[in-house]
Design an enzyme around this catalytic site. Sequence first.
Site, mmCIF file in Angstrom:
data_model
loop_
_atom_site.group_PDB
_atom_site.id
_atom_site.type_symbol
_atom_site.label_atom_id
_atom_site.label_comp_id
_atom_site.label_asym_id
_atom_site.label_seq_id
_atom_site.Cartn_x
_atom_site.Cartn_y
_atom_site.Cartn_z
ATOM 1 N N ASP A 172 120.426 6.582 3.519
ATOM 2 C CA ASP A 172 120.735 7.708 4.384
ATOM 3 C C ASP A 172 119.935 7.577 5.669
ATOM 4 O O ASP A 172 119.066 6.724 5.806
ATOM 5 C CB ASP A 172 120.514 9.038 3.678
ATOM 6 C CG ASP A 172 119.073 9.280 3.278
ATOM 7 O OD1 ASP A 172 118.198 8.498 3.684
ATOM 8 O OD2 ASP A 172 118.815 10.258 2.558
ATOM 9 N N GLY A 214 125.115 18.495 4.688
ATOM 10 C CA GLY A 214 124.730 19.871 4.921
ATOM 11 C C GLY A 214 124.873 20.747 3.703
ATOM 12 O O GLY A 214 125.283 20.313 2.629
ATOM 13 N N ASP A 270 125.750 11.231 -4.377
ATOM 14 C CA ASP A 270 124.380 10.897 -4.760
ATOM 15 C C ASP A 270 123.613 12.188 -4.930
ATOM 16 O O ASP A 270 123.956 13.215 -4.341
ATOM 17 C CB ASP A 270 123.700 10.033 -3.689
ATOM 18 C CG ASP A 270 123.336 10.857 -2.457
ATOM 19 O OD1 ASP A 270 122.194 11.350 -2.379
ATOM 20 O OD2 ASP A 270 124.207 11.033 -1.572
ATOM 21 N N CYS A 282 126.260 11.216 -26.911
ATOM 22 C CA CYS A 282 125.901 10.366 -25.774
ATOM 23 C C CYS A 282 125.720 8.922 -26.221
ATOM 24 O O CYS A 282 125.156 8.656 -27.289
ATOM 25 C CB CYS A 282 124.613 10.888 -25.127
ATOM 26 S SG CYS A 282 124.095 9.930 -23.682
ATOM 27 N N CYS A 337 123.990 6.657 -24.371
ATOM 28 C CA CYS A 337 122.913 6.031 -23.605
ATOM 29 C C CYS A 337 121.889 5.376 -24.522
ATOM 30 O O CYS A 337 121.830 5.647 -25.726
ATOM 31 C CB CYS A 337 122.221 7.060 -22.701
ATOM 32 S SG CYS A 337 121.037 8.141 -23.527
ATOM 33 N N CYS A 382 119.624 7.978 -26.443
ATOM 34 C CA CYS A 382 120.241 8.681 -27.574
ATOM 35 C C CYS A 382 120.618 7.729 -28.707
ATOM 36 O O CYS A 382 120.709 8.155 -29.862
ATOM 37 C CB CYS A 382 121.462 9.457 -27.098
ATOM 38 S SG CYS A 382 121.039 10.891 -26.071
ATOM 39 N N HIS A 437 118.726 8.875 -19.897
ATOM 40 C CA HIS A 437 119.770 9.744 -20.451
ATOM 41 C C HIS A 437 120.493 10.522 -19.356
ATOM 42 O O HIS A 437 121.733 10.540 -19.311
ATOM 43 C CB HIS A 437 119.161 10.726 -21.456
ATOM 44 C CG HIS A 437 120.120 11.809 -21.848
ATOM 45 N ND1 HIS A 437 121.124 11.608 -22.765
ATOM 46 C CD2 HIS A 437 120.258 13.089 -21.405
ATOM 47 C CE1 HIS A 437 121.846 12.724 -22.886
ATOM 48 N NE2 HIS A 437 121.329 13.633 -22.068
#
Length: 446
Positions: A115, A279, A326, A364, A366, A369, A395
Amino acid sequence: MNDSTPPNTQPCSSDFSFTLEHRLEEGGARGSRDQALGRTGTIRTPHGEIQTPAFIPVGTKATVKAMLPETVKDLGGQAVLANAYHLFLQPGSDLVDEAGGLGKFMNWSGPTFTDSGGFQVMSLGVGFKKVISMAEEEYASTEVIASTKERLAHVDEDGVTFKSFLNGDRHRFTPEVSMQIQHQLGADIIFAFDECTTLMNTRIYQEDSVDRTARWAVRCLDEHARLTAERTHRPYQALFGVVQGAQYEDLRRKAASGLATMTGAEAPEQQFDGFGIGGALEKSRLGTIVSWVNDELPENKPRHLLGISEPDDLFAAIAAGADTFDCVAPSRQARGGTMYSSRGRINAKASAQRRSFEPLDTECDCYTCQNYTAAYLHHLFKAKEMLGSTLATIHNERFIVRLVDRIRASIVDGTFAELRDEVLGRQYGAEFAREAAAKHRLLNAQ
């Protein structure tokens, strides 16, 4: 989804392009006018492709906090976004350039974003530092500042003067300086320098800010073209213009339509390769506001919505035509023990988790988990062990990345509305889902 529409590709350079692939079915978001722009696509960069919609994990200082870059890739992260202002202060954009650019510096082989420093115009200017309010109260002063906080950024026509939060040194950002810093950082996608306003600013200030951001955008295009021609030893960097205008439809549309056709003053061949939507946005009207912008932007260029990660916001923004997102919230909340789950928020530090010898979220996939219990996470946080932050961040990032992946698949197979109702009903309760459905029907009837 309109399969009769051929793929729409915009080659912005030999190294960057966007292909539009599928559209959200008519009525796929209950037919409301502000919710009919959803699509899938592919962004191609010098360091790989991004299948959109996509959530982009934030690595502010060239690291997604508490995680290895390899872990970000393993959990499905397609790209990472770093902060130009913070990397300028430490370790210095010149050092990152010398190291070969952001990706090489942080050992990340995929696409990267930076950014512009525009968010710091707001956050350091009003003293809030870390968050941007989406509250809908009205304020009457252009000089809003957090109590007990020193204003660390001052805006004028030429740029912004910052006071470093690290050591108090003063620095000057202009559109040209922001472009120079981001070219040194070497990300695949960079953003034009803008003034990020809040919902607290007056209408008059918002009007002035939108016009100032447009003038800065022209200067960014000129400096970007100059640096691209000068730095031929580096891959092409795609420049995104940033749409501001807060909660005002006319200002949002004016900003978007202006950026859509804008060229440099000295480099008339240089246009924006994509667009950011920045914004503060009123949360209850997020989809509506995003749709105003995307109505005006060319559909053959990608749109990135800055600072969004809540499940309801993601569904609204994707339906309204945003492609990438993001937000620091998944990792920041994880480090405090606040965890996403298929059943809504869970506090890993709560006593209810102390003897829960099953995964925090049994649905989940991941790494956390699949390998650790909620009881172990609870212990790590209570013992203040660093591993707690790592496992929790894995996670949370995986949860949001996977959710957006599922939304992308639902646009392709025509099940977007069903997925939205299922996910949001479980996240926020059946009443929330009913209220959302009623709102969509009302908008469609207007």
